[in-house]
Design an enzyme around this catalytic site. Structure first.
Site, mmCIF file in Angstrom:
data_model
loop_
_atom_site.group_PDB
_atom_site.id
_atom_site.type_symbol
_atom_site.label_atom_id
_atom_site.label_comp_id
_atom_site.label_asym_id
_atom_site.label_seq_id
_atom_site.Cartn_x
_atom_site.Cartn_y
_atom_site.Cartn_z
ATOM 1 N N HIS A 1 -1.791 -5.581 1.516
ATOM 2 C CA HIS A 1 -3.046 -6.318 1.410
ATOM 3 C C HIS A 1 -2.751 -7.700 0.842
ATOM 4 O O HIS A 1 -1.920 -7.831 -0.047
ATOM 5 C CB HIS A 1 -4.009 -5.582 0.472
ATOM 6 C CG HIS A 1 -5.169 -6.431 0.056
ATOM 7 N ND1 HIS A 1 -6.311 -6.526 0.820
ATOM 8 C CD2 HIS A 1 -5.342 -7.262 -0.997
ATOM 9 C CE1 HIS A 1 -7.149 -7.372 0.227
ATOM 10 N NE2 HIS A 1 -6.579 -7.829 -0.873
ATOM 11 N N GLU B 1 -9.378 -10.731 -7.412
ATOM 12 C CA GLU B 1 -8.438 -9.614 -7.310
ATOM 13 C C GLU B 1 -7.344 -9.688 -8.381
ATOM 14 O O GLU B 1 -6.955 -8.655 -8.938
ATOM 15 C CB GLU B 1 -7.832 -9.584 -5.899
ATOM 16 C CG GLU B 1 -8.890 -9.206 -4.859
ATOM 17 C CD GLU B 1 -8.421 -9.275 -3.418
ATOM 18 O OE1 GLU B 1 -9.195 -8.862 -2.535
ATOM 19 O OE2 GLU B 1 -7.286 -9.738 -3.149
ATOM 20 N N ASN C 1 -1.587 -0.391 7.234
ATOM 21 C CA ASN C 1 -1.040 -1.705 7.593
ATOM 22 C C ASN C 1 -0.194 -2.332 6.486
ATOM 23 O O ASN C 1 -0.018 -3.533 6.416
ATOM 24 C CB ASN C 1 -2.150 -2.635 8.073
ATOM 25 C CG ASN C 1 -3.184 -2.905 7.000
ATOM 26 O OD1 ASN C 1 -3.102 -2.388 5.889
ATOM 27 N ND2 ASN C 1 -4.164 -3.732 7.321
ATOM 28 N N TYR D 1 -12.171 -3.015 -2.900
ATOM 29 C CA TYR D 1 -12.649 -3.041 -1.511
ATOM 30 C C TYR D 1 -14.179 -3.055 -1.417
ATOM 31 O O TYR D 1 -14.727 -2.707 -0.375
ATOM 32 C CB TYR D 1 -12.080 -1.843 -0.746
ATOM 33 C CG TYR D 1 -10.643 -2.026 -0.297
ATOM 34 C CD1 TYR D 1 -10.247 -3.158 0.419
ATOM 35 C CD2 TYR D 1 -9.674 -1.058 -0.561
ATOM 36 C CE1 TYR D 1 -8.938 -3.332 0.845
ATOM 37 C CE2 TYR D 1 -8.355 -1.222 -0.135
ATOM 38 C CZ TYR D 1 -8.004 -2.367 0.571
ATOM 39 O OH TYR D 1 -6.716 -2.539 0.994
ATOM 40 N N LYS E 1 0.827 -1.203 0.000
ATOM 41 C CA LYS E 1 0.000 0.000 0.000
ATOM 42 C C LYS E 1 0.869 1.264 0.000
ATOM 43 O O LYS E 1 2.097 1.186 0.191
ATOM 44 C CB LYS E 1 -0.917 -0.025 1.226
ATOM 45 C CG LYS E 1 -1.843 -1.240 1.274
ATOM 46 C CD LYS E 1 -2.773 -1.161 2.476
ATOM 47 C CE LYS E 1 -3.594 -2.408 2.639
ATOM 48 N NZ LYS E 1 -4.573 -2.283 3.730
HETATM 49 P P1 CMP Z 1 -6.768 -4.964 4.041
HETATM 50 O O1 CMP Z 1 -6.183 -6.296 4.317
HETATM 51 O O2 CMP Z 1 -6.263 -4.227 2.852
HETATM 52 O O3 CMP Z 1 -8.344 -5.129 3.892
HETATM 53 C C1 CMP Z 1 -9.257 -4.105 4.251
HETATM 54 C C2 CMP Z 1 -8.597 -2.971 4.907
HETATM 55 O O4 CMP Z 1 -9.437 -2.129 5.633
HETATM 56 C C3 CMP Z 1 -7.615 -3.486 5.938
HETATM 57 O O5 CMP Z 1 -6.522 -4.062 5.323
HETATM 58 C C4 CMP Z 1 -7.332 -2.239 6.755
HETATM 59 O O6 CMP Z 1 -6.259 -1.487 6.225
HETATM 60 C C5 CMP Z 1 -8.624 -1.464 6.594
HETATM 61 N N1 CMP Z 1 -9.333 -1.410 7.851
HETATM 62 C C6 CMP Z 1 -9.866 -2.425 8.526
HETATM 63 N N2 CMP Z 1 -10.423 -1.992 9.668
HETATM 64 C C7 CMP Z 1 -10.224 -0.656 9.704
HETATM 65 C C8 CMP Z 1 -10.567 0.355 10.619
HETATM 66 N N3 CMP Z 1 -11.240 0.078 11.731
HETATM 67 N N4 CMP Z 1 -10.195 1.616 10.325
HETATM 68 C C9 CMP Z 1 -9.525 1.891 9.164
HETATM 69 N N5 CMP Z 1 -9.185 0.957 8.262
HETATM 70 C C10 CMP Z 1 -9.527 -0.297 8.535
#
Ligand code: CMP
Length: 143
Positions: free
Chosen positions: A115, A126, A112, A49, A9
């Site tokens: 993905h 995807e 984070n 998403y 990301k």
């Molecule tokens: P990802 O694995 O990319 O899949 C969905 C994403 O939503 C996840 O990683 C997080 O980065 C994001 N996400 C999940 N929960 C939250 C939250 N409470 N606040 C902000 N982002 C979130």
């Protein structure tokens, strides 16, 4: 052979962690079969998403993933979908085990780093969303 979609990301790119993250996947023994740097459109972000579109964080998630380049990848290997998720660690880096990418390198659920597809159906969806067939290179290590 099983394939999964992984995306570093914008935070991973901007923190110069692309090499570190790819190193962890390569040294595990998975095979990289697709790789490109993408400026993500809002349309692609919303499709990627889509499962989260009713969640309160959806608008900020789309804003974030479109905020800078993303490294889109397809990796191949036995059990790669579940195994890559283990290497990545829990969604919230504060809960991710040490030794995982998010556990070692991240501190924020919205930032984070990476993905990873969560199931075979998601991986197929995807990969098809982010890559054309001709952008994927089938090869086998010979050493
Ligand atoms: P990802 O694995 O990319 O899949 C969905 C994403 O939503 C996840 O990683 C997080 O980065 C994001 N996400 C999940 N929960 C939250 C939250 N409470 N606040 C902000 N982002 C979130």
């Amino acid at each position: 052979m099983e394939r999964t979609f992984l995306a570093i990301k914008p935070d991973g790119v901007q923190r110069a962690l692309v090499g570190e993250i790819i190193r962890r996947l390569e040294t595990k023994g998975f095979t990289l079969v697709g790789l490109k740097l993408v400026n993500v459109s809002r349309e692609l972000a919303e499709q990627h998403y889509g499962v989260h579109k009713e969640r309160p964080f959806f608008p900020s998630l789309v804003d974030f993933i479109t905020s800078g380049p993303v490294v889109a990848m397809v990796w191949e290997g036995e059990g790669v979908i579940a195994s890559a998720r283990k290497l990545i660690g829990a969604t919230n880096p504060l809960n991710a085990e040490p030794g995982t990418i998010r556990g070692d390198l991240g501190i924020n659920v919205g930032r984070n780093l990476i993905h990873g597809s969560d199931a075979p159906e998601t991986a197929t969806y995807e990969i098809g969303l982010w890559f054309k067939d001709e952008e994927l290179v089938s090869w086998q290590p010979t050493i």
